[in-house]
Design a protein around this motif. Structure first.
Motif, mmCIF file in Angstrom:
data_model
loop_
_atom_site.group_PDB
_atom_site.id
_atom_site.type_symbol
_atom_site.label_atom_id
_atom_site.label_comp_id
_atom_site.label_asym_id
_atom_site.label_seq_id
_atom_site.Cartn_x
_atom_site.Cartn_y
_atom_site.Cartn_z
ATOM 1 N N SER A 118 29.706 -40.221 -14.543
ATOM 2 C CA SER A 118 29.383 -41.509 -15.168
ATOM 3 C C SER A 118 27.890 -41.570 -15.470
ATOM 4 C CB SER A 118 29.773 -42.673 -14.256
ATOM 5 O OG SER A 118 31.174 -42.723 -14.069
ATOM 6 N N GLN A 119 27.536 -42.112 -16.637
ATOM 7 C CA GLN A 119 26.143 -42.197 -17.058
ATOM 8 C C GLN A 119 25.584 -43.565 -16.684
ATOM 9 O OE1 GLN A 119 24.873 -39.353 -18.700
ATOM 10 N NE2 GLN A 119 22.856 -40.193 -18.285
ATOM 11 N N TYR A 120 24.682 -43.580 -15.708
ATOM 12 C CA TYR A 120 24.051 -44.833 -15.281
ATOM 13 C C TYR A 120 22.627 -44.969 -15.813
ATOM 14 C CZ TYR A 120 27.941 -45.127 -11.982
ATOM 15 O OH TYR A 120 29.197 -45.188 -11.430
ATOM 16 N N GLY A 121 21.968 -43.855 -16.068
ATOM 17 C CA GLY A 121 20.605 -43.882 -16.584
ATOM 18 C C GLY A 121 20.566 -43.408 -18.022
ATOM 19 N N ILE A 122 19.986 -44.203 -18.893
ATOM 20 C CA ILE A 122 19.854 -43.839 -20.304
ATOM 21 C C ILE A 122 18.472 -43.239 -20.517
ATOM 22 C CG2 ILE A 122 19.828 -44.691 -22.678
ATOM 23 C CD1 ILE A 122 22.591 -44.773 -21.289
ATOM 24 N N PRO A 123 18.383 -41.968 -20.968
ATOM 25 C CA PRO A 123 17.090 -41.323 -21.166
ATOM 26 C C PRO A 123 16.174 -42.136 -22.088
ATOM 27 C CG PRO A 123 18.838 -39.694 -21.280
ATOM 28 C CD PRO A 123 19.503 -41.046 -21.241
ATOM 29 N N TRP A 124 14.914 -42.236 -21.673
ATOM 30 C CA TRP A 124 13.976 -43.005 -22.481
ATOM 31 C C TRP A 124 12.831 -42.129 -23.007
ATOM 32 C CZ3 TRP A 124 10.155 -47.433 -20.998
ATOM 33 C CH2 TRP A 124 9.843 -48.168 -22.163
ATOM 34 N N TYR A 125 12.072 -41.490 -22.137
ATOM 35 C CA TYR A 125 11.022 -40.597 -22.615
ATOM 36 C C TYR A 125 10.766 -39.525 -21.560
ATOM 37 C CZ TYR A 125 7.841 -43.255 -19.570
ATOM 38 O OH TYR A 125 7.231 -43.853 -18.496
ATOM 39 N N ALA A 126 10.133 -38.437 -22.001
ATOM 40 C CA ALA A 126 9.895 -37.306 -21.104
ATOM 41 C C ALA A 126 8.461 -36.811 -21.222
ATOM 42 C CB ALA A 126 10.858 -36.159 -21.427
ATOM 43 N N ALA A 127 8.031 -36.129 -20.171
ATOM 44 C CA ALA A 127 6.763 -35.394 -20.170
ATOM 45 C C ALA A 127 6.940 -34.202 -19.234
ATOM 46 C CB ALA A 127 5.616 -36.280 -19.699
ATOM 47 N N ASN A 128 6.347 -33.096 -19.576
ATOM 48 C CA ASN A 128 6.497 -31.906 -18.743
ATOM 49 C C ASN A 128 5.273 -31.016 -18.857
ATOM 50 O OD1 ASN A 128 8.495 -31.610 -21.335
ATOM 51 N ND2 ASN A 128 7.255 -29.765 -21.077
ATOM 52 N N ARG A 129 5.206 -30.028 -18.008
ATOM 53 C CA ARG A 129 4.053 -29.136 -17.942
ATOM 54 C C ARG A 129 4.033 -28.153 -19.104
ATOM 55 N NH1 ARG A 129 5.194 -31.169 -13.330
ATOM 56 N NH2 ARG A 129 3.684 -31.366 -11.627
ATOM 57 N N VAL A 130 2.833 -27.820 -19.510
ATOM 58 C CA VAL A 130 2.572 -26.769 -20.491
ATOM 59 C C VAL A 130 1.417 -25.931 -19.943
ATOM 60 C CG1 VAL A 130 3.320 -28.223 -22.423
ATOM 61 C CG2 VAL A 130 0.891 -28.142 -21.796
ATOM 62 N N VAL A 131 1.089 -24.869 -20.632
ATOM 63 C CA VAL A 131 -0.113 -24.106 -20.287
ATOM 64 C C VAL A 131 -1.267 -24.652 -21.119
ATOM 65 C CG1 VAL A 131 -1.190 -21.838 -20.126
ATOM 66 C CG2 VAL A 131 1.290 -22.058 -19.834
ATOM 67 N N ILE A 132 -2.308 -25.106 -20.449
ATOM 68 C CA ILE A 132 -3.536 -25.536 -21.114
ATOM 69 C C ILE A 132 -4.536 -24.386 -20.988
ATOM 70 C CG2 ILE A 132 -5.404 -27.232 -21.170
ATOM 71 C CD1 ILE A 132 -3.548 -29.218 -19.815
ATOM 72 N N TYR A 133 -5.096 -23.956 -22.123
ATOM 73 C CA TYR A 133 -5.974 -22.791 -22.041
ATOM 74 C C TYR A 133 -7.320 -23.047 -22.722
ATOM 75 C CZ TYR A 133 -4.662 -21.458 -26.895
ATOM 76 O OH TYR A 133 -4.454 -21.417 -28.254
ATOM 77 N N HIS A 134 -8.299 -22.256 -22.291
ATOM 78 C CA HIS A 134 -9.673 -22.338 -22.784
ATOM 79 C C HIS A 134 -9.789 -21.372 -23.956
ATOM 80 C CE1 HIS A 134 -13.959 -22.312 -22.999
ATOM 81 N NE2 HIS A 134 -14.202 -22.754 -21.766
ATOM 82 N N LYS A 135 -9.901 -21.900 -25.162
ATOM 83 C CA LYS A 135 -9.891 -21.065 -26.363
ATOM 84 C C LYS A 135 -11.040 -20.059 -26.394
ATOM 85 C CE LYS A 135 -7.479 -24.364 -29.372
ATOM 86 N NZ LYS A 135 -7.567 -25.188 -30.603
ATOM 87 N N ASP A 136 -12.212 -20.453 -25.922
ATOM 88 C CA ASP A 136 -13.350 -19.525 -25.937
ATOM 89 C C ASP A 136 -13.103 -18.323 -25.032
ATOM 90 O OD1 ASP A 136 -14.583 -21.201 -27.697
ATOM 91 O OD2 ASP A 136 -16.175 -21.855 -26.327
ATOM 92 N N LEU A 137 -12.524 -18.558 -23.859
ATOM 93 C CA LEU A 137 -12.257 -17.448 -22.941
ATOM 94 C C LEU A 137 -11.159 -16.546 -23.492
ATOM 95 C CD1 LEU A 137 -12.505 -19.135 -19.409
ATOM 96 C CD2 LEU A 137 -14.281 -18.041 -20.796
ATOM 97 N N TYR A 138 -10.201 -17.121 -24.176
ATOM 98 C CA TYR A 138 -9.183 -16.308 -24.840
ATOM 99 C C TYR A 138 -9.827 -15.407 -25.888
ATOM 100 C CZ TYR A 138 -4.472 -17.595 -23.275
ATOM 101 O OH TYR A 138 -3.307 -17.702 -22.567
ATOM 102 N N ALA A 139 -10.730 -15.989 -26.681
ATOM 103 C CA ALA A 139 -11.390 -15.212 -27.736
ATOM 104 C C ALA A 139 -12.234 -14.082 -27.139
ATOM 105 C CB ALA A 139 -12.255 -16.123 -28.595
ATOM 106 N N GLN A 140 -12.940 -14.384 -26.054
ATOM 107 C CA GLN A 140 -13.757 -13.365 -25.396
ATOM 108 C C GLN A 140 -12.903 -12.203 -24.901
ATOM 109 O OE1 GLN A 140 -16.121 -15.172 -22.292
ATOM 110 N NE2 GLN A 140 -16.902 -16.757 -23.689
#
Length: 415
Positions: A135-157
């Motif tokens: 039985s569905q008691y909770g109706i999905p409303w919004y989500a958030a989840n983890r991603v990889v956040i990276y330092h672009k300069d260090l990637y370039a180096q």
């Protein structure tokens, strides 16, 4: 339409007025639908627009919205569900639905979810926790989840031109980044939400339901493989083995400028840029890589569901409000306003060109939630998964440590 000031109580906190009442739009109506939302879950602009348009389209209906704080919310909602003064609609954390449903005080919304709300396309990490015994008691409303956040300069180096799409490539890149005084990744030893994703990718579980009861499952071969990958990745930085991602806060560590990657929700970027403005414009985002390039890795999906108490005075009107909030129109508006992931995989395009939110949405399609047991909060209260992770990272036998943790989870879920 006329403005109105909601009646205050010490328990109600408005995002618009610190410690005060919410000034919300609306006009006198024959029936009032009372709604509890969590503090900071929506912007004032979104709420005002939704309220104005909904009341205009539904003459005789007035929406009365109050904001609640997360601290102490479980006790408050459980009390409301037993009361004759229950609100008509309540926003709850997606992993909280099971414990509220255990009281048999929630309205069954299975029919509406299938007939009106397109439940086949819902994000699994929001839909599954809201479904109890079919039985569905909770109706999905919004989500958030983890991603990889990276330092672009260090990637370039390091000569890395684009983010990894597989675990193997991710490890290889992270090893390149972990040099010259820089950390390839800052991953604390007790980030068990991140570990859960690796375990799910291997086909394992944190706990399983067997014969009507729940048992810990960290000792299975699949779960141990997930921990082995975590150990490999965690070694490519200086994250503490005996602390979680808040001790110290990993965003602050990243802000120092010598960390190439962290695993966090995109909201961490705000903290990073506030602590180190020089990093503004230098942050990139990508989904946690999977075992193959065909799809991102599994991630824990946080977010909110909407529930309706059985004792709600305006149950019929409450159903219509929930249907509106979960509809494609308002899901799109909410995603744009708050940088959330919409409740359906089919609405990913609503995010547009936002790199961070697009990375979240890609991961959310593979999202999961914690085991759907009403007692799961007891596991998190004195979390044996954290102790297990530290034991392994400090050289302990993975199989033995996993069996100990599984036994402790079983006790917590059956007490």
């Amino acid at each position: 339409m006329k403005n109105r000031m909601l009646a205050c109580s010490t328990a109600l906190v408005s995002t618009a007025a610190l410690g005060g009442c919410a000034l919300l739009p609306g006009g006198p109506g024959d029936r009032t639908v009372t709604i509890w939302l969590m503090q900071d879950s929506v912007s004032d602009e979104f709420l005002q627009t939704f309220t104005e348009e909904y009341e205009d389209a539904h003459p005789g209906i007035e929406l009365e919205v109050t904001f609640q704080e997360w601290t102490g919310i479980v006790k408050k909602v459980n009390g409301a569900l037993k009361s004759d003064e229950a609100p008509d609609v309540i926003e709850v954390g997606n992993t909280q639905v099971a414990q509220y449903a255990e009281s048999n005080a929630l309205l069954d919304l299975t029919l509406e979810s299938m007939r009106d709300l397109g439940s086949d396309d819902w994000l699994p990490g929001l839909a599954a926790p809201g479904s109890i015994n079919g039985s569905q008691y909770g109706i999905p409303w919004y989500a958030a989840n983890r991603v990889v956040i990276y330092h672009k300069d260090l990637y370039a180096q390091a000569g890395i031109e684009e983010p990894a799409k597989t675990r193997a490539q991710w490890l290889e890149d992270t090893e390149k980044l972990n040099t010259g005084g820089n950390q390839g990744i800052y991953l604390s030893g007790q980030d068990w939400y991140t570990l859960a994703g690796f375990i799910w990718d291997e086909g394992g579980e944190l706990a399983v339901e067997e014969g009507g009861g729940w048992e810990g499952a960290l000792h299975t071969p699949a779960a141990i493989r997930g921990m082995a990958f975590y150990e490999q990745l965690q070694a490519l930085g200086d994250g503490p083995a005996d602390a979680d991602e808040q001790t110290p806060p990993q965003a602050g560590v990243f802000a120092k400028g010598n960390v190439a990657q962290i695993i966090a929700t995109p909201s961490a970027a705000t903290v990073i840029e506030e602590e180190n403005p020089a990093l503004k414009g230098k942050l990139g985002y990508f989904p946690v890589p999977g075992k193959t390039a065909k799809r991102p890795g599994a991630v824990f999906t946080g977010g909110s569901d909407l529930i309706i108490p059985e004792r709600a005075r305006e149950r019929g009107a409450a159903i219509e409000v929930v249907k509106a909030l979960a509809s494609e129109r308002w899901q799109t508006e909410l995603a744009k306003a708050m940088n959330y992931v919409p409740n359906k995989t089919t609405l990913a395009s609503a995010i547009g060109g936002e790199e961070a939110t697009a990375a979240m949405a890609a991961g959310a399609a593979q999202g999961r939630a914690t085991p759907n047991s009403p007692q799961w909060a007891a596991v998190e209260a004195d979390n044996p998964i954290k102790a297990y992770m530290t034991a392994v990272l400090q050289g302990g036998d993975p199989s033995r440590a996993a069996k100990t943790a599984s036994a402790q989870i079983t006790v917590a879920l059956t007490s």
